[in-house]
Design an enzyme around this catalytic site. Structure first.
Site, PDB file in Angstrom:
ATOM      1  N   VAL A  89      30.048  36.660  14.877  1.00 51.82           N
ATOM      2  CA  VAL A  89      29.125  37.100  13.826  1.00 51.82           C
ATOM      3  C   VAL A  89      29.782  38.155  12.927  1.00 51.82           C
ATOM      4  O   VAL A  89      29.619  38.142  11.699  1.00 51.82           O
ATOM      5  CB  VAL A  89      27.791  37.629  14.429  1.00 51.82           C
ATOM      6  CG1 VAL A  89      26.820  38.015  13.329  1.00 51.82           C
ATOM      7  CG2 VAL A  89      27.159  36.579  15.326  1.00 51.82           C
ATOM      8  N   LYS A 112      19.645  40.648  20.018  1.00 47.56           N
ATOM      9  CA  LYS A 112      18.270  40.368  20.440  1.00 47.56           C
ATOM     10  C   LYS A 112      17.933  40.917  21.819  1.00 47.56           C
ATOM     11  O   LYS A 112      16.836  41.388  22.066  1.00 47.56           O
ATOM     12  CB  LYS A 112      17.968  38.871  20.371  1.00 47.56           C
ATOM     13  CG  LYS A 112      18.965  37.949  21.059  1.00 47.56           C
ATOM     14  CD  LYS A 112      19.979  37.386  20.104  1.00 47.56           C
ATOM     15  CE  LYS A 112      21.203  36.901  20.833  1.00 47.56           C
ATOM     16  NZ  LYS A 112      21.716  35.643  20.410  1.00 47.56           N
ATOM     17  N   GLU A 130      25.912  32.107  23.987  1.00 47.92           N
ATOM     18  CA  GLU A 130      26.121  33.491  24.433  1.00 47.92           C
ATOM     19  C   GLU A 130      27.371  33.537  25.302  1.00 47.92           C
ATOM     20  O   GLU A 130      27.793  32.504  25.836  1.00 47.92           O
ATOM     21  CB  GLU A 130      24.912  33.956  25.252  1.00 47.92           C
ATOM     22  CG  GLU A 130      23.605  33.965  24.488  1.00 47.92           C
ATOM     23  CD  GLU A 130      23.642  34.850  23.265  1.00 47.92           C
ATOM     24  OE1 GLU A 130      23.803  36.065  23.410  1.00 47.92           O
ATOM     25  OE2 GLU A 130      23.532  34.320  22.142  1.00 47.92           O
ATOM     26  N   ASP A 151      17.564  33.998  26.179  1.00 46.25           N
ATOM     27  CA  ASP A 151      17.810  34.309  24.773  1.00 46.25           C
ATOM     28  C   ASP A 151      16.561  34.009  23.926  1.00 46.25           C
ATOM     29  O   ASP A 151      16.140  34.832  23.107  1.00 46.25           O
ATOM     30  CB  ASP A 151      19.012  33.478  24.286  1.00 46.25           C
ATOM     31  CG  ASP A 151      19.330  33.707  22.832  1.00 46.25           C
ATOM     32  OD1 ASP A 151      19.928  34.757  22.513  1.00 46.25           O
ATOM     33  OD2 ASP A 151      18.960  32.856  22.001  1.00 46.25           O
ATOM     34  N   LYS A 208      14.007  36.682  21.720  1.00 45.80           N
ATOM     35  CA  LYS A 208      13.589  36.453  20.332  1.00 45.80           C
ATOM     36  C   LYS A 208      12.057  36.377  20.249  1.00 45.80           C
ATOM     37  O   LYS A 208      11.453  36.823  19.277  1.00 45.80           O
ATOM     38  CB  LYS A 208      14.228  35.164  19.806  1.00 45.80           C
ATOM     39  CG  LYS A 208      15.754  35.311  19.669  1.00 45.80           C
ATOM     40  CD  LYS A 208      16.460  33.977  19.560  1.00 45.80           C
ATOM     41  CE  LYS A 208      17.959  34.140  19.388  1.00 45.80           C
ATOM     42  NZ  LYS A 208      18.700  32.888  19.520  1.00 45.80           N
TER      43      LYS A 208
HETATM   44  N1  HSE Z   1      23.221  31.830  21.583  1.00 44.91           N
HETATM   45  C1  HSE Z   1      22.310  31.944  20.503  1.00 44.91           C
HETATM   46  C2  HSE Z   1      21.749  30.576  20.192  1.00 44.91           C
HETATM   47  C3  HSE Z   1      22.992  32.539  19.315  1.00 44.91           C
HETATM   48  O1  HSE Z   1      22.341  29.593  20.641  1.00 44.91           O
HETATM   49  O2  HSE Z   1      20.728  30.476  19.529  1.00 44.91           O
HETATM   50  C4  HSE Z   1      22.096  32.880  18.169  1.00 44.91           C
HETATM   51  O3  HSE Z   1      21.161  33.874  18.523  1.00 44.91           O
END
Ligand code: HSE
Length: 394
Positions: free
Chosen positions: A14, A96, A181, A192, A196
């Site tokens: 990123v 996040k 990740e 993840d 979010k």
């Molecule tokens: N690992 C996360 C995904 C990256 O695949 O959505 C973006 O937040």
């Protein structure tokens, strides 16, 4: 207009995406003054003078207006973000996990120090969902926010089910493309997506939910039997987070695989794309789609936050002000498909009602109504037994 001076932490997928989009944006200019990195041996595309291995060289530099935090380690990220805010700097982050685990503390901290803490890139990549919830839907009575919030799992589901790739190969491709990740368990087990979910719950319903309160059932137990069951009924399998107002001041949230039909807008969202459905009392249903992961799309969301800082933008957390009395609940009933090994597996689980059941030597399942609270209590049991569970949705 004053050109912002940025101190950037992290120069991975990123970070480099941001570097690229910042250098190629024709409309917006900002200056990356220093980049804080950890690994001294890695070859970098920037000159050595731009790098520092001492975080305080950025955090204590009075010329740096904005700290952009894009590192992997949530604990270290929290430390960097806290110190930056206390030093009066605006912060943009994509982390996040760090945000979801410390939402309350970070919310209080940015209030106290009157600085901006922006994090559009933390949820659903390039889809501008946080600012949309904050600004556009600020006075809408939202009813439900759901979608595909994780690009890696959606990529794996597309590649394994639609294109018949093996699971390890699909995961490897997602990793090589920079979607996953560093520990992909976070993707495939739904952690993840859950982080979010916690972030979006604050902006949609004003509620701070501790991630440990949100059930996350992932896709790692998905088998050929489940895929065939879904295909026979023309369902697609998607890992969906749901945040929903189920009664006055009662908000529920969960992350569970779903069987969805063609009627659902998320049906056609494939590969690393994310989709978000926002349902409002007045507006009805809105559907957003975009790249949920990857270097440039995520870099683009970070760029948009930095650009917003140039006109002093801050989240006003209007939903938090308006809905202070919203409470989190798991008192909601779900229709689920549960693949079991033997009938004995069911003895541990309190269903409201078993709607139908099928048993054979190599494949057995039930369709049943269950309360989310009960599912939350048995989630580790399902994992231990390698049982696959999906909500049967629309
Ligand atoms: N690992 C996360 C995904 C990256 O695949 O959505 C973006 O937040």
């Amino acid at each position: 207009m004053k050109i912002l001076n940025i101190g950037l932490f992290g120069f991975g997928c990123v970070g480099q995406g941001l570097y690229y989009v910042l250098n190629h944006s024709t409309g917006f200019k900002a200056n990356i003054k220093k980049i804080g990195v950890k690994n001294r041996d890695k070859k970098r595309i920037v000159s050595a003078e731009m790098l520092t291995y001492d975080k305080y060289e950025i955090l204590n530099d009075p010329e740096i207006d904005v700290v952009v935090e894009l590192i992997d380690d949530a604990t270290e990220a929290f430390d960097i973000v806290k110190t930056a805010i206390r030093n009066g700097k605006h912060v943009v982050t994509a982390n996040k996990k760090m945000l979801a685990l410390h939402l309350k503390e970070l919310f209080d901290l940015q209030e106290k120090h009157q600085v901006s803490l922006l994090y559009e890139a933390s949820a659903c990549g390039s889809i501008p969902i946080i600012r949309t919830l904050e600004e556009y839907f600020d006075n809408e009575n939202l009813v439900k926010v759901s979608g595909i919030f994780n690009g890696t799992t959606n990529y794996i589901l597309t590649k394994t089910i639609e294109e018949k790739l093996s699971y390890p190969l699909a995961l490897k491709q997602a990793q090589d493309a920079g979607f996953a990740e560093s520990d992909p368990t976070n993707d495939v087990e739904g952690f993840d997506a859950k982080f979010k979910t916690a972030i979006l719950a604050l902006h949609a319903f004003g509620i701070i939910i501790e991630p440990k309160e949100i059930i996350n059932i992932g896709i790692s137990e998905l088998s050929e039997f489940d895929i065939n069951f879904a295909a026979e009924k023309s369902y697609k399998i998607k890992l969906l987070p749901v945040i929903e107002k189920i009664a006055e001041h009662q908000i529920t949230a969960y992350v569970i695989p779903h069987f969805i039909s063609k009627k659902n807008n998320l049906y056609k969202v494939e590969n690393e794309f994310n989709g978000v459905i926002v349902e409002g009392e007045f507006s009805g249903e809105q559907f957003f789609q975009g790249r949920g992961a990857g270097s440039h799309p995520t870099g683009s969301a970070v760029l948009s936050d930095i650009s917003a800082l140039s006109y002093q933008y801050r989240y006003s957390f209007k939903k938090h002000e308006q809905n202070g009395s919203n409470l989190f609940t798991r008192k909601v009933n779900l229709k689920i498909y549960l693949r079991i090994q033997t009938k004995e597996d069911l003895a541990q689980i309190n269903f409201i009602e078993i709607l139908s059941e099928y048993y054979s030597e190599d494949y057995s399942y039930v369709l049943a109504m269950i309360n989310l609270e009960e599912l939350f209590l048995v989630q580790n049991y399902l994992k231990e037994k390698s049982l696959f569970c999906a909500v049967v949705g629309e």
